[in-house]
Design a protein around this motif. Sequence first.
Motif, PDB file in Angstrom:
ATOM      1  N   ARG A 201      46.630   0.585  53.097  1.00  0.00           N
ATOM      2  CA  ARG A 201      45.875   1.471  52.210  1.00  0.00           C
ATOM      3  C   ARG A 201      46.151   2.942  52.536  1.00  0.00           C
ATOM      4  O   ARG A 201      46.235   3.786  51.628  1.00  0.00           O
ATOM      5  N   VAL A 202      46.318   3.246  53.821  1.00  0.00           N
ATOM      6  CA  VAL A 202      46.622   4.628  54.207  1.00  0.00           C
ATOM      7  C   VAL A 202      48.018   5.022  53.722  1.00  0.00           C
ATOM      8  O   VAL A 202      48.217   6.140  53.217  1.00  0.00           O
ATOM      9  N   ILE A 203      48.986   4.124  53.842  1.00  0.00           N
ATOM     10  CA  ILE A 203      50.338   4.425  53.377  1.00  0.00           C
ATOM     11  C   ILE A 203      50.332   4.677  51.870  1.00  0.00           C
ATOM     12  O   ILE A 203      50.987   5.605  51.371  1.00  0.00           O
ATOM     13  N   GLU A 204      49.576   3.862  51.129  1.00  0.00           N
ATOM     14  CA  GLU A 204      49.478   4.063  49.675  1.00  0.00           C
ATOM     15  C   GLU A 204      48.881   5.432  49.357  1.00  0.00           C
ATOM     16  O   GLU A 204      49.375   6.149  48.478  1.00  0.00           O
ATOM     17  N   LYS A 205      47.849   5.805  50.074  1.00  0.00           N
ATOM     18  CA  LYS A 205      47.215   7.108  49.863  1.00  0.00           C
ATOM     19  C   LYS A 205      48.156   8.240  50.245  1.00  0.00           C
ATOM     20  O   LYS A 205      48.192   9.288  49.596  1.00  0.00           O
ATOM     21  N   THR A 206      48.961   8.025  51.281  1.00  0.00           N
ATOM     22  CA  THR A 206      49.886   9.055  51.755  1.00  0.00           C
ATOM     23  C   THR A 206      50.890   9.429  50.672  1.00  0.00           C
ATOM     24  O   THR A 206      51.247  10.601  50.520  1.00  0.00           O
ATOM     25  N   GLY A 207      51.357   8.446  49.923  1.00  0.00           N
ATOM     26  CA  GLY A 207      52.283   8.734  48.839  1.00  0.00           C
ATOM     27  C   GLY A 207      51.703   9.704  47.828  1.00  0.00           C
ATOM     28  O   GLY A 207      52.419  10.584  47.300  1.00  0.00           O
ATOM     29  N   LYS A 208      50.416   9.577  47.566  1.00  0.00           N
ATOM     30  CA  LYS A 208      49.746  10.481  46.628  1.00  0.00           C
ATOM     31  C   LYS A 208      49.534  11.859  47.252  1.00  0.00           C
ATOM     32  O   LYS A 208      49.747  12.886  46.604  1.00  0.00           O
ATOM     33  N   VAL A 209      49.141  11.877  48.517  1.00  0.00           N
ATOM     34  CA  VAL A 209      48.890  13.144  49.214  1.00  0.00           C
ATOM     35  C   VAL A 209      50.164  13.989  49.284  1.00  0.00           C
ATOM     36  O   VAL A 209      50.134  15.206  49.069  1.00  0.00           O
ATOM     37  N   LEU A 210      51.292  13.334  49.561  1.00  0.00           N
ATOM     38  CA  LEU A 210      52.547  14.061  49.777  1.00  0.00           C
ATOM     39  C   LEU A 210      53.367  14.276  48.505  1.00  0.00           C
ATOM     40  O   LEU A 210      54.466  14.838  48.581  1.00  0.00           O
ATOM     41  N   ARG A 211      52.851  13.871  47.348  1.00  0.00           N
ATOM     42  CA  ARG A 211      53.644  13.975  46.127  1.00  0.00           C
ATOM     43  C   ARG A 211      54.159  15.393  45.861  1.00  0.00           C
ATOM     44  O   ARG A 211      55.330  15.573  45.498  1.00  0.00           O
ATOM     45  N   PRO A 212      53.352  16.449  46.049  1.00  0.00           N
ATOM     46  CA  PRO A 212      53.881  17.808  45.809  1.00  0.00           C
ATOM     47  C   PRO A 212      55.070  18.148  46.708  1.00  0.00           C
ATOM     48  O   PRO A 212      55.973  18.875  46.293  1.00  0.00           O
ATOM     49  N   ILE A 213      55.076  17.621  47.928  1.00  0.00           N
ATOM     50  CA  ILE A 213      56.195  17.878  48.838  1.00  0.00           C
ATOM     51  C   ILE A 213      57.378  16.990  48.471  1.00  0.00           C
ATOM     52  O   ILE A 213      58.527  17.438  48.474  1.00  0.00           O
ATOM     53  N   ALA A 214      57.103  15.740  48.131  1.00  0.00           N
ATOM     54  CA  ALA A 214      58.182  14.819  47.755  1.00  0.00           C
ATOM     55  C   ALA A 214      58.906  15.294  46.499  1.00  0.00           C
ATOM     56  O   ALA A 214      60.114  15.081  46.355  1.00  0.00           O
ATOM     57  N   ASP A 215      58.191  15.947  45.610  1.00  0.00           N
ATOM     58  CA  ASP A 215      58.822  16.476  44.398  1.00  0.00           C
ATOM     59  C   ASP A 215      59.835  17.568  44.734  1.00  0.00           C
ATOM     60  O   ASP A 215      60.792  17.791  43.981  1.00  0.00           O
ATOM     61  N   ALA A 216      59.617  18.245  45.851  1.00  0.00           N
ATOM     62  CA  ALA A 216      60.531  19.317  46.268  1.00  0.00           C
ATOM     63  C   ALA A 216      61.573  18.833  47.263  1.00  0.00           C
ATOM     64  O   ALA A 216      62.632  19.461  47.415  1.00  0.00           O
ATOM     65  N   ASP A 217      61.296  17.728  47.950  1.00  0.00           N
ATOM     66  CA  ASP A 217      62.198  17.223  48.987  1.00  0.00           C
ATOM     67  C   ASP A 217      62.260  15.701  48.898  1.00  0.00           C
ATOM     68  O   ASP A 217      61.347  15.011  49.364  1.00  0.00           O
ATOM     69  N   PRO A 218      63.325  15.141  48.317  1.00  0.00           N
ATOM     70  CA  PRO A 218      63.416  13.693  48.109  1.00  0.00           C
ATOM     71  C   PRO A 218      63.425  12.866  49.388  1.00  0.00           C
ATOM     72  O   PRO A 218      63.191  11.660  49.336  1.00  0.00           O
ATOM     73  N   LEU A 219      63.674  13.483  50.543  1.00  0.00           N
ATOM     74  CA  LEU A 219      63.668  12.717  51.788  1.00  0.00           C
ATOM     75  C   LEU A 219      62.286  12.136  52.074  1.00  0.00           C
ATOM     76  O   LEU A 219      62.167  11.095  52.724  1.00  0.00           O
ATOM     77  N   ILE A 220      61.241  12.777  51.553  1.00  0.00           N
ATOM     78  CA  ILE A 220      59.888  12.261  51.759  1.00  0.00           C
ATOM     79  C   ILE A 220      59.755  10.871  51.144  1.00  0.00           C
ATOM     80  O   ILE A 220      59.168   9.960  51.736  1.00  0.00           O
ATOM     81  N   ASP A 221      60.314  10.690  49.951  1.00  0.00           N
ATOM     82  CA  ASP A 221      60.246   9.370  49.325  1.00  0.00           C
ATOM     83  C   ASP A 221      60.991   8.326  50.150  1.00  0.00           C
ATOM     84  O   ASP A 221      60.588   7.159  50.190  1.00  0.00           O
ATOM     85  N   ARG A 222      62.060   8.730  50.799  1.00  0.00           N
ATOM     86  CA  ARG A 222      62.776   7.774  51.657  1.00  0.00           C
ATOM     87  C   ARG A 222      61.891   7.349  52.825  1.00  0.00           C
ATOM     88  O   ARG A 222      61.855   6.170  53.193  1.00  0.00           O
ATOM     89  N   PHE A 223      61.185   8.290  53.421  1.00  0.00           N
ATOM     90  CA  PHE A 223      60.265   7.934  54.501  1.00  0.00           C
ATOM     91  C   PHE A 223      59.195   6.970  53.990  1.00  0.00           C
ATOM     92  O   PHE A 223      58.849   5.997  54.669  1.00  0.00           O
ATOM     93  N   LEU A 224      58.655   7.249  52.804  1.00  0.00           N
ATOM     94  CA  LEU A 224      57.612   6.392  52.250  1.00  0.00           C
ATOM     95  C   LEU A 224      58.146   4.984  51.978  1.00  0.00           C
ATOM     96  O   LEU A 224      57.444   3.996  52.211  1.00  0.00           O
ATOM     97  N   GLU A 225      59.374   4.891  51.505  1.00  0.00           N
ATOM     98  CA  GLU A 225      59.990   3.577  51.283  1.00  0.00           C
ATOM     99  C   GLU A 225      60.166   2.834  52.609  1.00  0.00           C
ATOM    100  O   GLU A 225      59.935   1.619  52.691  1.00  0.00           O
ATOM    101  N   ARG A 226      60.578   3.555  53.651  1.00  0.00           N
ATOM    102  CA  ARG A 226      60.764   2.924  54.953  1.00  0.00           C
ATOM    103  C   ARG A 226      59.419   2.482  55.542  1.00  0.00           C
ATOM    104  O   ARG A 226      59.330   1.434  56.197  1.00  0.00           O
ATOM    105  N   LEU A 227      58.376   3.269  55.306  1.00  0.00           N
ATOM    106  CA  LEU A 227      57.039   2.860  55.741  1.00  0.00           C
ATOM    107  C   LEU A 227      56.624   1.574  55.025  1.00  0.00           C
ATOM    108  O   LEU A 227      56.068   0.659  55.644  1.00  0.00           O
ATOM    109  N   GLY A 228      56.911   1.514  53.728  1.00  0.00           N
ATOM    110  CA  GLY A 228      56.597   0.308  52.974  1.00  0.00           C
ATOM    111  C   GLY A 228      57.362  -0.897  53.477  1.00  0.00           C
ATOM    112  O   GLY A 228      56.817  -2.007  53.553  1.00  0.00           O
TER     113      GLY A 228
END
Length: 202
Positions: free
Chosen positions: A132-159
């Motif tokens: 549940r925290v990982i799911e929430k983290t994706g929403k929290v970090l969306r403004p940063i992920a929109d500027a830096d695609p590496l964030i989405d890679r981290f989120l995928e690896r967490l998943g």
Amino acid sequence: MLEPHLFALHSLTLKQMAEPSQLADIVGVPEAELAAQLEKAEADGTVLARKGKYMIGPTGREALDAAYPTAFADLRSSAAVAEAIESFETGVNKQILDLTTQWQTKEIGGEQVPNDHSDPEYDDRIIDKVGRVIEKTGKVLRPIADADPLIDRFLERLGGALTRAEGGETDYVSGLRVDSVHTVWFQMHEHLLRLTGRERPE
């Protein structure tokens, strides 16, 4: 953003003493391309190499410290990014650290003792909360992920780590020898700190 040579140095701040293949998996750059950049960095003295593994050197860290403010200037000046990183630090980051402690220890007879993982119901509750925290983290970090695609890679690896933990591979919660939730989270946090120019909380 960082040009390829500096990005290779940056990858070594996320996993020190690493092979190009390990770094490529973290940052999503082809291994051959990353290896070529690291060989150049070894030649100019910004990284150190031993038995096929690389570690950033003092001059490499100085080069990054000089480059970050310009490379991430737009990101650092964004109010949305500032709000996102603050929410991350004060919310989900503290939650994942607390859950890691709960995973590693449990209270028995009023005392905290190492969790021997003999209680699958207890472990499953923790893994569910981590999800549940990982799911929430994706929403929290969306403004940063929109500027830096590496964030989405981290989120995928967490998943990916979470899926393996849910499947019974419990090392993928906090193990240090695999790309566990804890390991990937630490790498992501380090990347976020370098993007935003913040210091790691004590």
